[in-house]
Scaffold this motif. Structure first.
Motif, PDB file in Angstrom:
ATOM      1  N   PHE A 283       1.036  -1.292  -0.153  1.00  0.00           N
ATOM      2  CA  PHE A 283       0.081   0.318   0.035  1.00  0.00           C
ATOM      3  C   PHE A 283       0.886   1.235  -0.060  1.00  0.00           C
ATOM      4  N   LYS A 284       0.271   2.196  -0.883  1.00  0.00           N
ATOM      5  CA  LYS A 284       1.547   3.315  -1.112  1.00  0.00           C
ATOM      6  C   LYS A 284       0.986   4.943   0.577  1.00  0.00           C
ATOM      7  N   LEU A 285       2.192   4.714   0.684  1.00  0.00           N
ATOM      8  CA  LEU A 285       1.585   5.902   2.210  1.00  0.00           C
ATOM      9  C   LEU A 285       1.863   7.413   1.446  1.00  0.00           C
ATOM     10  N   GLU A 286       0.519   7.878   2.159  1.00  0.00           N
ATOM     11  CA  GLU A 286       0.544   9.733   1.983  1.00  0.00           C
ATOM     12  C   GLU A 286       1.132  10.128   3.463  1.00  0.00           C
ATOM     13  N   ASP A 287       2.358  11.240   3.498  1.00  0.00           N
ATOM     14  CA  ASP A 287       2.587  12.402   4.542  1.00  0.00           C
ATOM     15  C   ASP A 287       3.181  11.112   5.442  1.00  0.00           C
ATOM     16  N   LEU A 288       3.986  10.730   4.960  1.00  0.00           N
ATOM     17  CA  LEU A 288       4.719   9.854   5.617  1.00  0.00           C
ATOM     18  C   LEU A 288       6.087  10.649   6.086  1.00  0.00           C
ATOM     19  N   ASP A 289       6.685  11.332   7.484  1.00  0.00           N
ATOM     20  CA  ASP A 289       7.566  12.043   7.216  1.00  0.00           C
ATOM     21  C   ASP A 289       9.323  11.884   7.720  1.00  0.00           C
ATOM     22  N   CYS A 290       9.333  11.058   8.062  1.00  0.00           N
ATOM     23  CA  CYS A 290      10.476  10.672   9.277  1.00  0.00           C
ATOM     24  C   CYS A 290      10.716   9.149   8.931  1.00  0.00           C
ATOM     25  N   ALA A 291      11.924   8.355   8.883  1.00  0.00           N
ATOM     26  CA  ALA A 291      12.168   7.339   8.720  1.00  0.00           C
ATOM     27  C   ALA A 291      12.581   6.731  10.211  1.00  0.00           C
ATOM     28  N   ASN A 292      12.081   7.269  11.414  1.00  0.00           N
ATOM     29  CA  ASN A 292      11.256   7.195  13.002  1.00  0.00           C
ATOM     30  C   ASN A 292      10.349   6.776  13.155  1.00  0.00           C
ATOM     31  N   CYS A 293      10.224   7.463  12.532  1.00  0.00           N
ATOM     32  CA  CYS A 293       7.975   7.315  12.240  1.00  0.00           C
ATOM     33  C   CYS A 293       7.774   5.891  11.929  1.00  0.00           C
ATOM     34  N   ALA A 294       8.796   5.318  10.582  1.00  0.00           N
ATOM     35  CA  ALA A 294       8.453   4.386   9.976  1.00  0.00           C
ATOM     36  C   ALA A 294       8.888   2.979  10.639  1.00  0.00           C
TER      37      ALA A 294
ATOM     38  N   ALA B  63      -3.554  -2.182  11.562  1.00  0.00           N
ATOM     39  CA  ALA B  63      -3.092  -1.556  10.502  1.00  0.00           C
ATOM     40  C   ALA B  63      -2.467  -0.028  10.618  1.00  0.00           C
ATOM     41  N   VAL B  64      -3.952   0.779   9.533  1.00  0.00           N
ATOM     42  CA  VAL B  64      -3.761   2.215   9.815  1.00  0.00           C
ATOM     43  C   VAL B  64      -4.376   2.664  10.573  1.00  0.00           C
ATOM     44  N   LYS B  65      -4.907   1.888  11.868  1.00  0.00           N
ATOM     45  CA  LYS B  65      -5.104   2.371  13.276  1.00  0.00           C
ATOM     46  C   LYS B  65      -3.763   2.550  13.686  1.00  0.00           C
ATOM     47  N   CYS B  66      -2.632   1.833  13.656  1.00  0.00           N
ATOM     48  CA  CYS B  66      -1.034   2.053  14.317  1.00  0.00           C
ATOM     49  C   CYS B  66      -0.529   3.101  13.784  1.00  0.00           C
ATOM     50  N   ILE B  67      -1.288   3.157  12.566  1.00  0.00           N
ATOM     51  CA  ILE B  67       0.004   4.797  11.858  1.00  0.00           C
ATOM     52  C   ILE B  67      -0.794   5.924  12.397  1.00  0.00           C
ATOM     53  N   ALA B  68      -2.180   6.198  12.151  1.00  0.00           N
ATOM     54  CA  ALA B  68      -3.139   6.854  12.615  1.00  0.00           C
ATOM     55  C   ALA B  68      -2.584   7.315  14.562  1.00  0.00           C
ATOM     56  N   LYS B  69      -2.002   6.185  14.969  1.00  0.00           N
ATOM     57  CA  LYS B  69      -1.796   6.612  16.246  1.00  0.00           C
ATOM     58  C   LYS B  69       0.360   7.260  16.373  1.00  0.00           C
ATOM     59  N   VAL B  70       0.967   6.974  15.337  1.00  0.00           N
ATOM     60  CA  VAL B  70       2.251   7.491  15.799  1.00  0.00           C
ATOM     61  C   VAL B  70       2.224   8.349  14.630  1.00  0.00           C
ATOM     62  N   GLU B  71       1.806   9.040  13.676  1.00  0.00           N
ATOM     63  CA  GLU B  71       1.834  10.103  12.881  1.00  0.00           C
ATOM     64  C   GLU B  71       0.393   9.679  12.728  1.00  0.00           C
ATOM     65  N   PRO B  72      -0.448  10.724  12.569  1.00  0.00           N
ATOM     66  CA  PRO B  72      -1.969  11.560  12.412  1.00  0.00           C
ATOM     67  C   PRO B  72      -2.156  11.724  11.286  1.00  0.00           C
ATOM     68  N   ASP B  73      -1.239  12.190  10.750  1.00  0.00           N
ATOM     69  CA  ASP B  73      -1.051  12.882   8.900  1.00  0.00           C
ATOM     70  C   ASP B  73      -0.719  11.834   8.155  1.00  0.00           C
ATOM     71  N   CYS B  74      -0.319  10.819   8.164  1.00  0.00           N
ATOM     72  CA  CYS B  74      -0.072  10.090   7.050  1.00  0.00           C
ATOM     73  C   CYS B  74      -1.682   8.858   7.121  1.00  0.00           C
ATOM     74  N   ARG B  75      -1.731   9.151   6.020  1.00  0.00           N
ATOM     75  CA  ARG B  75      -2.936   8.572   5.327  1.00  0.00           C
ATOM     76  C   ARG B  75      -2.118   6.813   4.595  1.00  0.00           C
ATOM     77  N   VAL B  76      -2.705   5.707   4.424  1.00  0.00           N
ATOM     78  CA  VAL B  76      -2.185   4.421   3.891  1.00  0.00           C
ATOM     79  C   VAL B  76      -3.492   4.788   2.450  1.00  0.00           C
ATOM     80  N   ILE B  77      -2.908   4.724   1.093  1.00  0.00           N
ATOM     81  CA  ILE B  77      -4.218   4.843  -0.024  1.00  0.00           C
ATOM     82  C   ILE B  77      -4.862   3.516  -0.130  1.00  0.00           C
ATOM     83  N   LEU B  78      -6.093   2.652   0.020  1.00  0.00           N
ATOM     84  CA  LEU B  78      -6.052   2.002   0.357  1.00  0.00           C
ATOM     85  C   LEU B  78      -7.080   1.843  -1.568  1.00  0.00           C
ATOM     86  N   LYS B  79      -6.750   0.909  -2.001  1.00  0.00           N
ATOM     87  CA  LYS B  79      -7.685   0.373  -3.700  1.00  0.00           C
ATOM     88  C   LYS B  79      -8.279  -0.629  -4.090  1.00  0.00           C
TER      89      LYS B  79
END
Length: 73
Positions: free
Chosen positions: A5-16, A57-73
């Motif tokens: 899945f593509k991630l949008e607005d992932l800001d740093c490697a530490n957050c990843a 997993a999407v909820k986990c991502i939102a907790k770490v970085e609220p601005d990051c979105r998972v592009i679900l297709k």
């Protein structure tokens, strides 16, 4: 099943790295990688549980970085 899945607005490697560690702890996850360089989430889980695991997993991502979105297709 393994999907990417593509991630949008992932800001740093530490957050990843934090996201990846949190997702790997979720029940049903066989493997997960979050790449800052490619801005992608690779998720591997049982076919029957995949949608449920993906939602967690999407909820986990939102907790770490609220601005990051998972592009679900």
């Amino acid at each position: 099943m393994k999907k990417v899945f593509k991630l949008e607005d992932l800001d740093c490697a530490n957050c990843a790295a934090k996201m990846e560690a949190a997702i790997k702890k979720l029940p049903g996850v066989q493997n997960a990688t979050v790449s800052f360089m490619t801005q992608k989430l690779t998720l591997e889980a049982e076919d029957a549980q995949f949608d449920e695991v993906l939602k967690s997993a999407v909820k986990c991502i939102a907790k770490v970085e609220p601005d990051c979105r998972v592009i679900l297709k």
